[in-house]
Every structure is written in structure tokens, then in C-alpha cells.
Design an enzyme around this catalytic site. Structure first.
Site, PDB file in Angstrom:
ATOM      1  N   ASP B 331       0.823  -1.217   0.000  1.00 12.49           N
ATOM      2  CA  ASP B 331       0.000   0.000   0.000  1.00 12.49           C
ATOM      3  C   ASP B 331       0.851   1.258   0.000  1.00 12.49           C
ATOM      4  O   ASP B 331       2.029   1.239   0.373  1.00 12.49           O
ATOM      5  CB  ASP B 331      -0.910   0.004   1.238  1.00 12.49           C
ATOM      6  CG  ASP B 331      -0.126  -0.130   2.527  1.00 12.49           C
ATOM      7  OD1 ASP B 331       0.862  -0.909   2.542  1.00 12.49           O
ATOM      8  OD2 ASP B 331      -0.465   0.527   3.521  1.00 12.49           O
ATOM      9  N   GLU B 332       0.233   2.320  -0.424  1.00 14.54           N
ATOM     10  CA  GLU B 332       0.748   3.681  -0.256  1.00 14.54           C
ATOM     11  C   GLU B 332       2.211   3.892  -0.673  1.00 14.54           C
ATOM     12  O   GLU B 332       3.032   4.339   0.121  1.00 14.54           O
ATOM     13  CB  GLU B 332       0.581   4.112   1.219  1.00 14.54           C
ATOM     14  CG  GLU B 332      -0.869   4.122   1.673  1.00 14.54           C
ATOM     15  CD  GLU B 332      -1.025   4.627   3.105  1.00 14.54           C
ATOM     16  OE1 GLU B 332      -2.013   5.322   3.373  1.00 14.54           O
ATOM     17  OE2 GLU B 332      -0.148   4.336   3.949  1.00 14.54           O
ATOM     18  N   VAL B 333       2.522   3.570  -1.928  1.00 19.79           N
ATOM     19  CA  VAL B 333       3.845   3.914  -2.459  1.00 19.79           C
ATOM     20  C   VAL B 333       3.679   5.249  -3.176  1.00 19.79           C
ATOM     21  O   VAL B 333       2.909   5.338  -4.133  1.00 19.79           O
ATOM     22  CB  VAL B 333       4.321   2.829  -3.453  1.00 19.79           C
ATOM     23  CG1 VAL B 333       5.723   3.164  -3.954  1.00 19.79           C
ATOM     24  CG2 VAL B 333       4.282   1.455  -2.800  1.00 19.79           C
TER      25      VAL B 333
END
Lengths: 707, 707
Positions: B331-333
Site C-alpha cells: 500500500d501507499e507507495v
């Protein structure tokens, strides 16, 4: 150093109060009643900094070690920071250990690493100076550092700026080198986490000996690799593995606590005989003891095989427990198995042993040689004291100062346990007034006094489980710890109680359950979420005292008897009853502040209604039902107390016979019910006597509830 | 089997009430408001025995196993007896495990041992029959036995004869095969005992997956023997040893719980780069993240060395964690490091990867092959869903039912976490109404619905420590567990809250601290023993909701920010505020029982005086000082509420403008202060509106306190 300790103690106490509370007129009495510093044990010498102020504990707080390369000091500092986290809710990452050229608000200097294993009599002194910018702790040993760190922790208080430590200078050292707590893991097994949290609390009040009662008729609790049937057949599967023992010994060592194991022999060892019946003096088979008391089975002191076994066993245990002292129990041998075994009688005759005491002394001499062979000093209860044993042994006195004095005069070292039996659920003050140097020991010569090493509280576990044991040890143990650490003249009971209440809640941070489990047990018994009415009752009762619990048990107690009733939940000492009693004392002394009568009245009104409010719960719960007679007593005497107040308010003389009728009621109410004592009875008696114009008298605990 | 579940559910509920309480006239409403059985999750089918009665649990209680030679069943029975001891305070020795020809009051029949390691979708059904003489539990697997035993435990109630289980027949099975809780051990480390007690509680409410978030920017928490710098440099010394991991996995397995490890990649892994900077896409050096949020550092997906490292690492972890599923986060790169690295840009161009999403998909494909090589199924957050990954992977949706539906339609399995984020401190009801099959998933075909495996609550740990985490998980987690286990039509919110309150206190027996730590923290903040006035205030506040805690923080939060304030102590949901709100609703609906107005008045009078009574504490404690504005709000609106009652009592119309002035006050009082919400504001608003003759309206939580 302690040239006028009484005066300096009072002086300092007052000084701090003045300094911290900025109160200019405080009576000597109040000084002791409202100490702002909740230190326990109270230090040998304490002075508030003349300039006042306090050191803030914020996230930048750092500890600076004079020798950060000493792994022992490092681990002590880490434990301290963990403790600081518990007591402030800050996180470990906030706090740093600095070294060398870095700066720290808290400088710690240790002269030398303490010994491994810890020795009896190591220097535990320290000096602690706190100013508004930094704190400094100096001690000749790491052990002294540990004690000083606990004092520092107890000084941490919330302030208008966050957590802070008041500016203060303390020079401190223990009065006695042996300050212990014994826990009986045999009669009821105490899991590792119970032992660990109790070690945390012991360290917090500067105790330094954990005496571990590991075997008895009801269970053999240590894994033996040489004699595995000891734990396999003698423990119901409830024992400590050697790995666990090593962990606990290390855990204790990290906290400056020695671990002295006790393997009780030649009596109190039925659990050994389940797996090894040949050790016994009578024919087997044996099974684990389920009842309590003194059992007949005893080791056979006349067979060489007994000593061969003990040699191997003690050799194994001597390695597992690094402490220099090894406790062999030696108490309460009734000799019945010896009397009825012809071979033993023959042996006694052949060896000129005139009676069972002689035979046990012979046994002790043999065992002492084995213990000594493995580099250990033998310790035992009063009974082992016989002039034929070497002067190195240590006597633990459960009988009183007399045996301690006898031992000392014969050159034996001793420790006092009589008066410190926590299982007898006495009030804290009763333990607090017991001093190793009262009665026969007080008149010992200075040289003989050196033989008195200190004391040990005992937590025998017939009537406690892992769930309730904390509540039977704490907070009362803290007051005994003060007796053994602080100067002999630190004896003010009001001050002790004031500090004890704070220390008790402060120990919650270590996961002790003496406070938190109370509501859990109340709710379990009542089966409802709102237990306020039930708690109102249980708050003012105490378990019957001494050995009365056994005598008043509804059925013969055994190790399987559930301990989930009101008698297990009620605290050994009811503080609400204490507070009520103080109110009444003030009221009848006519020196009460305004409002005291109103407080008493409100309280009595609530108690008067207790039985009516509790009845609905009782119909659904056998546990509540059991205490309804106590609730009815509370309601009845409270109604009487209210009448007393009414007579006083109307300046009316009670009708003839009223007082006698009420006093009889109070006496009946004070009789034990459900193994409980209703502790507000003495205060209500005073109210009644006062309203009847009589001199208030003390109401003693009924005899059958106190013995 | 569930042909008319709504009717049968209501019918049974009422029937039990009638049977157990012998109440002949109970309205349908009351049936749901006062359920005598505090089961959670509620079973699929439950019937009270027509003959009534209950089975007593006394010291002779014995469990009879149909196959006592199955070690798994033996250990399940032992754990059950331990649990029974916790919930009754009886001792383990009281209870026996019998086998063969012996008798037992509780017969347990298991068809087959459950699998080792536990598999997704194993049969967890059971049937339980209790009569007044015996109980019988039958299940096709040991796993079903475990679930049935938890139901039996929840049925144990105190009665007039002691502990007892009502006569009842239950047929039960879970609605979803994946019912989980995720705990984030990275942002704040959670010690082994925290994990263990949460596993106990998970088992108690029949959860079967512990998803363990083990690495993130703020810490790498597992010992790797192949890459020791991961924990040595990336954890501040706060990590689990492999031995501890194995112990926890075994502990969970004994309780029917799978352990799914998550190692978040390629983003959220700054802590890896401290020891292994070459893994990153940007130049080092790196240090452990202290702040929260999305960080720039990400693994370099273009270098073969990254995959060599991951191959060895995943190989090592695949052995340590036996579960078939392996969570790679994903998640959330934010892609910033990729954008600014020319070599990575070159690689993307050369391989036709058009954007960072393509690059991450390439990374995921490579990692999936490694995960599969070690016999594992890859799991990840929504972002990993791309059609180029095999259909075996599992999507955990933090974005909502839409991504779950998308995944299912593409043939991917998924679990729902959106709506189950415990760290957002929403009320229990808000989680309870979230169903994996609402919105886009509700219209899936029956075949596609099979892809929805269940759900997982998430406990992200930015704002919890080991001390506070239990209170943010429990009791709310139990209601989510019910959502995932019980039939879809079990939705009555009043019934849920009634049972939740009992379940919450019942979990105390496992050592969870969500209830017990409350008073400890209050006392620490106040610095005094009697915290009743302070507690009165904190009882009716809640932390601000959603991500507002960050937005309203007095300073940028980081992993060293102390979590010892009122916002950390206040419960996520104030039940006293709920109760007050219910009273006011009853009052303004004019259907209230007599005495309700008096109750409201007494409560308001006490709150009106809160600020005055709290002030002395505030002057000594910064923690109390911080909440004085909330206390002043409480006092002010309570005064207004009392005026409202006065107008009503005197049938008097309030003066013009009074209501508007009061409503403004209430709105100001409801604005967040000290990151807290005063939860009695909506009810007081209703009182004021009612007295002014207006229609009572709902007062929404202010926007900046809810997001």
C-alpha cells in the site's frame, strides 16, 4: 551518622511539607498525617533542598552512567527506564542512556559492580541529590544504585508542569541485611508471572530475599532431572521447569534480590514419597496431600539410601539455585512414622538417640554436611536449632523473638518471621509494630545483636490461589519492608497508613492484581455489571483472622476448595472501615470539623439500606446469598447508629435499655458470618455508647474469629 | 437450515427469556434489550430446552473426551478447563478430563483433528446440547470443538446454586471463513504478553486470523538470522525473537487462530533500509522513521539484488510462519524515489512500464513468484490488484466494498477491512452495521460472492502503546467478530450493546487491560488516590474521531510522543453518555418511567459542579489542567440543562433568546478540546429544545473532530 535520628526525622518531614506545600502553620500531628512524599520504606536521612524546586521528567530525560561499559549497570538503567515508563505512561524511546561526554539530567555513579551471585551483607547504601536541573545518584555498588533508583521512582509525582521529582537530598542504607518474602508455591501453585510481578513489587520496596517454599505435602514444584518422579508424580503437572527457575533467579538478580530455595524435610514431604516411597519411614504407597496441616509421613533418617538420594538431589539443586543459602525447612515433624517403625526404634537405641528430637538432630547433621559439601549454608526453621550443628547455619524463627535471642546467644544467626505471617490476614499495623529487636532480642548484647540478620514475611498458601495471592501480600508487605529497611524510630502508624495507600495503587503499574482483581471478582460473584451495592458491603468486611478460617470453614478445606467467595475477595484490611472509625473517633472526641456528623449520617443511611438493595442480587447468586446475613447485620447496626445520632441531635436521652439492646445487636453483628468480620461494628458501638452518655470502649474481635 | 432465521431468532430469544426469567409478559422490545444470554457472537441457531433447568458447574465437573488419545483434543480440553477456572475462580484441580468408561458431565466428540497448520475454510461448526444433568458438544473437527467450548464458557452464569449453564440446544457455524484482527507492532511495539492476551480474547469471540503487521517505516520487528541488521538497526531493540514468534504461532494455533505475517513492501519499509540501504531506490543513509504518514523511501524494483534479498528473506520467514498466506502489504507507495532515480526511469522505459503503478505491478509479480516458490499464497492491500497477478492472491480492502466487488468479479478472493479500522475510535454501532455484503458486493452473483472470504479489523498503532492498545481493540472488536460469524440478520443494535457490556467485563478474566487500566491511568494523571471527580468527567468524553487526532495535535506526533493523557485514557465510546442519552430520549418522548426526570436532574447537578470540584486537582496536575476547558463546558451545559428542566417543571416558557443562547453554548461545548469530545452535548441539546417547545434534533459531531 544517626546521632539524633528522631529529631532529624521529624524536622525533615516538616521541612519538606513546608517547602513543597508552602504551608506555614502545620501541627506536628498533621505533618505526619499528610506527608507529601510517599516514600516507603522511609529513608535513613532526607532533606528538602533549601532552594526548593523540582526536576521535570519530560521526553528528553536522559540517564548518564559513569561507566556505560558495565553491563550490569546498563541493565539496571534499562530496567529503571522501563519502570519510569510504567509510572508515567511515557514511552521507552523517550528516555536515553548516555555515557562519556554526553549530558544527562540523571547522573548515576556506581563504585563497583555488585556480586554474582548476590551476597548477604553487600553494601546497599546510596545517596541521591535532586535539584531543579539535575539528579545525581551515587552508590558504592550496583546494588545501592538499584535501591536509590527505586527511591527516585517513588519521588516522581505529577505536577502542574507534568511529571517531576522534588529537589531533595537523601542518604540511605538498610537497617538489616536480610529483608525477605517467602511465597509457598506448594500448597497452591503460583505460576511464573505471579512470581515475577511479586519480584517487581519486592524490588520497589527494597526487599532483597525471595524465599521460595518449593515442596510440601501438597506438591513438589521443581523439575529434577535426576529424580524426575518428584515432579512427575508429585505435582499434578504444576511445577517449574529448570529453565523457568533459571529465568526467575536471573529476574530476581536483575532486581537485587537473592533467591533462597526451601525443600522442607524430613517432614512436610509427602509429595516426594509419591514417586519415591522408599524415602519414607512408613510403608507406601503415597499420594499427594490434599488436606492441610501436619502429616505423619517423614523421611527415614536411619537409612543410608536417604542420604545418598539427598546428596544427589541437593547437588542438583545447589547448581540450579546459585544463592549461598539453602533452606531445609525442618519444621513440624510429628514423629508418628518414626514411633511405629521398629527398625527406626532399633537404630535410635543403637545410636543413643533418646527421642525424636535427637533423631531429627542426627538427620540435620547429616544433611548439613551434604549442604556444606555443595558450598552452601544451611538454613531452617526454629526446630533445627541444636548445639550440635555448626555456627554457620541460619535459624528462621516462626516462634518469636525468644528463639531468635536463644540462637544469637549460642552464636547462631537468625531472621524473624514470627509476627510477619501475611496469611493470618492481620491488619498492617499489627505487623508494623513487630520489630526484630523487641522483647528477648532487645536485651541482647551488641555483639549478639549482630546475629539477627533481619526478617522475612511469610505467605503460606493454604487459602490463596494465583488469583488472590497478590491481595494477601500487598500492600501490607510494604510496611514490613519499611520495618526492615528504615531506622528503628520510624514508627508513626498514621504516616505509614497514609503512605501505604499511595504505594498500594502505585504498585498497580507492575501488573499486581491486589487492586484490579477486586472488582473482577465482585462482578463474577454477583453476575451483573453494576456491583456498587455488593461492593459497599464487601468494602467493610475482612476475612476472619489467624487460623479461624480453618475452624469456621463450612467443610474441611482442601487444595481443591474453590477460592472465589467473599472471604477470598474481601481485603485483609478494610480501609473504608478505618476511615469510618476515624470519623467516629473525631466525632465522639468532640473535636470534629463541621460536617463530620453529616458524613457519618450519610454513610449510615446508605448502609442501613444495604440489605434491601442487595436482596435482588442474592436471589440470583449463591455468592451474594452467602453474605446476606452480614448485610442484614450492617443494615441493623446502621439503623441503631442513626438512632444514636438522632438522640444526640435532639439532646435526648435514649430510653432505658435501648443502649444495651443496641450493644447486643452490635456484638452479634461482629460475630463471624461466612468467615467474614463486619469491621464497622467497633465504631458503631462507640456511637451508641456516646449517645447513651457512656464512655466509648473498644470492641475486640470475637475470640473464635481471631485465632 | 436458516429458512426463516429472523422469526426463529426472535422467537428463541423470547423463549429463553420466558424460560429463564419466568417472565410471562415481555414486550418484543424488552426481549432484545435485556437478553439473559450474553453470547457474542450470537449463534446461528439456539433453542432453550423445553423442560428448562440448568447444569451446575461444581468441583466435581468433569470433561469426557471421545478420543482422549488425540493430543490436540487433550490440549483443547485443558485450555477449556483453564478458561473455566478464570471465569469461575475454581481451581484447575477441581476439574477432570475423563476418557473411555469413566463418566463426565460434559461429553466432547470430535470427528477429526483439525489441520496443522490450520487451513482457511476448515469446518468450524458444532452443536451443543445442555440439560440439567449433562452437556454434549459434537463437532466434525477440533476447530469446531474449540468454537463450541467458547460458547459453553459464555453460557456459564452465576445462579442461586453457584455457577451453572442453562439447558439449551445450539447449532452453530460461521458465516465467513476469514475473521481477523490485524495488530500493528511496528509503529509502536507490542510485547509478547500483549499479543497473547489479545489472542485469548480473539479466541473468546471466535476470530480465526491474527494478521500481524510486523514491519513499517517505524520499526522492523522480527529477528532475521539471514539479515540480522534488519532487527539490529531497524527496531531500537524492540523486536520478536524467532523463538517468541514460534511460541506465539503455537499459542494462536492452540486457540484455533491462524497467524498471517505482513511485511509491507515496496513502500512502508524505511526501517529495512537502515541496515540494508542498497534495497532502497534512493541514496542512504536511512534512519528509523519517527513521524507517521506516507514516506518517500521504497524498494528498488529494478535491481536483481532486491529479489535475491527478498528470496532469502521470504524463504526464512516462510519457515517461521507456517500459515499458507503471506501478506506483502503493497500500500501507499508515493513513487517519489522512483521518479527521481534515473536508472529506475531507464528501466521502466526499457521494459515498457508506463507509470509507477506498472512498476509496482512488475515488482508484485516478481515477489508473488518468490512467495509461491515457498508454497505460500500472496496477500496484499487493494493496490496490488492487477489482472496480471494469478487468481490465487487475496486482496485486503481498506478502500471499501467497491474494490472487493471488483476483485471478486475478476476472480480474486478478498477480505473487507474498510469500516473496521479500530484506530479511528468510532462507536461500536458504526462498525457493527458494516457488512461485507453491502453496496457493490451485495449485488454480486452467488458465485462471485464466494470470493469474499470475510473481514479483518485493523488496529494501526500510531496512537496506541502497549498500555492503551487493549482499550482501543476491546470491547468493540467483539461486535465486529459477531458481524463476521453470526447470520446476516443479527443486527439489533440495542441487543448488541447490552451483550457487549457484559462481554467486555468478561474479557477481564484474560488479563486484558481495557477496563482495569482505566483507573490506573486516571490516578496517575491526577496524582491522587480518589479520582471520582476526574473520572466523572473522563467517563463522558471520547477521543476525537477518524484522523482528527493528528490534525488537532498540539505538536507533530511521533513515535516518542507520550500517550498518557486524557485522550489516551478516555474510552473510544462513552457508555455513561449513551445511558444519559437514552434517559433523555425517553424523557422527551414522554414515555419515560417515573423517576427518569429525577435521574436526569441528579446527573446534571453533579456535572454542573464538576469544574468547581476538579479545579483543586488541576492546580496540581498538568494532565487535569489540560481538560479543565472540557470540565467548564460540562458544567456550563449542565446548568443549562437544569434550567430546561426547571422551565418544564413549572410549565413555563423560557424567555426569548434563551434557547438560542443555550444551543450556542452546547455547540461550543461540543467543539473538540484537548482532542476530546464531550459526548453528552447532543442529549443536553435535546433537553433544551424540548423545554423550548422545539422538536429535538440530532447534534452531529463537529466536522474537524470527525475526520
Amino acid at each position: 551518622m544517626e546521632k539524633n535520628p528522631v529529631r532529624s526525622y521529624f524536622f525533615i518531614f516538616g521541612f519538606i511539607l513546608v517547602g513543597l506545600l508552602i504551608t506555614s502553620q502545620v501541627s506536628a500531628q498533621e505533618r505526619l498525617l499528610a506527608p507529601p512524599l510517599n516514600l516507603m520504606p522511609w529513608p535513613a536521612s532526607i532533606n528538602a533542598a533549601p532552594e526548593g524546586g523540582s526536576l521535570l521528567i519530560d521526553p528528553s530525560f536522559a540517564v548518564l552512567l559513569n561507566d556505560a561499559s558495565d553491563p550490569r549497570l546498563q541493565s539496571v538503567a534499562k530496567l529503571f527506564l522501563d519502570d519510569l515508563r510504567r509510572h508515567t505512561g511515557m514511552l521507552p524511546l523517550n528516555f536515553k542512556i548516555a555515557s562519556g561526554s554526553e549530558t544527562g539530567q540523571f547522573e548515576i555513579q556506581s563504585g563497583a559492580a555488585s556480586k554474582q551471585p548476590q551476597q548477604l551483607g553487600e553494601d546497599e547504601s546510596y545517596s541521591l541529590t535532586v535539584t531543579s536541573t539535575k539528579a545525581q545518584l551515587k552508590a558504592p555498588t550496583t546494588l545501592g544504585v538499584m535501591r536509590g533508583l527505586q527511591t527516585f521512582l517513588q519521588l516522581v509525582q505529577v505536577s502542574s508542569q507534568g511529571f517531576a521529582v522534588p529537589a531533595v537530598t537523601i542518604d540511605d542504607k538498610p537497617r538489616f541485611p536480610w529483608r525477605g518474602l517467602m511465597i509457598d508455591s506448594s500448597r497452591h501453585f503460583m505460576p511464573v508471572e505471579v512470581i515475577q510481578r511479586n519480584l517487581d513489587a519486592m524490588a520497589a520496596v527494597k526487599l532483597n530475599v525471595f524465599h521460595w517454599h518449593l515442596s510440601d505435602n501438597q506438591g513438589f514444584r521443581v523439575e529434577s532431572k535426576r529424580f524426575p518422579k518428584l515432579q512427575e508424580m508429585g505435582s499434578d503437572g504444576l511445577y517449574y521447569t529448570q529453565e523457568q527457575i533459571r529465568q526467575i533467579v536471573a529476574y530476581a538478580h536483575d532486581r537485587g534480590i537473592r533467591v533462597v530455595p526451601e525443600f522442607d524435610m524430613p517432614g512436610h514431604c509427602t509429595a516426594w514419597f509419591v514417586g519415591y516411597p522408599d524415602l519414607a519411614s512408613g510403608p507406601g504407597p503415597y499420594s499427594i496431600g490434599r488436606q492441610f496441616g501436619v502429616f505423619d509421613p517423614a523421611m527415614d533418617p536411619t537409612r543410608e539410601s536417604t542420604y545418598k538420594f539427598l546428596d544427589k538431589f541437593i547437588g542438583e539443586m545447589a547448581k540450579l539455585f546459585p544463592d549461598r543459602f539453602f533452606h531445609i525447612g525442618g519444621d513440624e515433624v510429628n514423629g508418628k512414622q518414626w514411633d511405629s517403625n521398629p527398625k527406626i526404634q532399633q537404630f535410635m537405641h543403637a545410636h543413643g538417640l533418646k527421642n525424636n528430637a535427637d533423631l531429627q538432630a542426627y538427620f540435620n547433621q547429616r544433611v548439613q554436611k551434604i549442604v556444606a559439601k555443595y558450598g552452601k549454608v544451611m538454613e531452617g526453621w526454629d526446630e533445627i536449632l541444636r548445639p550440635d550443628l555448626p555456627k554457620t547455619i541460619v535459624i528462621q524463627s516462626w516462634r518469636g523473638q525468644k528463639s531468635l535471642a536463644d540462637a544469637a546467644q549460642q552464636g547462631y544467626r537468625g531472621i524473624l518471621s514470627s509476627g510477619y505471617y501475611l496469611d493470618l490476614v492481620s491488619p498492617t499495623s499489627a505487623h508494623y509494630v513487630v520489630d526484630p529487636f523487641t522483647g528477648p532480642t532487645a536485651s541482647l548484647s551488641d555483639v549478639d545483636k549482630q546475629e539477627v540478620l533481619g526478617g522475612e514475611a511469610c505467605m503460606w498458601s493454604e487459602y490463596v490461589s494465583a488469583e488472590t495471592v497478590d491481595s494477601r501480600i500487598w500492600p501490607r508487605m510494604a510496611a514490613i519492608a519499611e520495618r526492615l529497611w528504615s531506622p528503628q524510630n520510624v514508627t508513626n502508624i498514621d504516616s505509614m497508613y497514609n503512605r501505604l495507600s499511595t504505594v498500594s495503587q502505585w504498585l498497580d503499574a507492575y501488573g499486581l492484581t491486589h487492586n484490579t482483581q477486586y472488582n473482577v471478582m465482585l462482578r463474577r460473584m454477583a453476575g451483573v455489571d453494576d456491583v456498587s451495592v455488593f461492593r459497599e458491603l464487601i468494602d467493610v468486611v475482612e476475612p476472619v483472622k489467624g487460623y479461624s478460617r480453618y475452624a469456621l470453614a463450612p467443610a474441611e478445606p482442601n487444595s481443591g476448595t474453590p477460592m472465589n467467595r467473599a472471604v477470598d475477595t474481601a481485603r485483609p484490611e478494610s480501609m473504608p472501615a478505618h476511615q469510618f472509625s476515624n470519623l467516629v473517633d473525631a466525632f465522639v472526641s468532640r473535636s470534629a470539623r463541621p460536617g463530620v456528623e453529616a458524613q457519618i449520617r450519610t454513610q449510615l443511611e446508605s448502609w442501613r439500606d444495604n440489605a434491601e438493595k442487595l436482596q435482588p442480587l442474592a436471589s440470583k447468586s449463591s455468592f451474594v446469598q452467602e453474605v446476606m446475613p452480614v448485610s442484614h447485620s450492617l443494615s441493623a447496626i446502621s439503623a441503631g447508629g442513626l438512632q444514636a445520632l438522632d438522640y444526640l441531635d435532639h439532646s435526648e436521652k435514649p430510653p432505658a435499655g435501648w443502649d444495651q439492646q443496641q450493644l447486643t445487636l452490635v456484638q452479634q453483628a461482629f460475630e463471624p458470618k461466612a468467615q467474614l468480620l463486619l469491621m464497622v461494628c467497633p465504631a458503631v458501638q462507640k456511637l451508641i455508647q456516646f449517645s447513651a452518655g457512656e464512655k466509648p470502649t473498644e470492641l475486640p474481635i470475637p475470640k473464635r474469629a481471631s485465632q
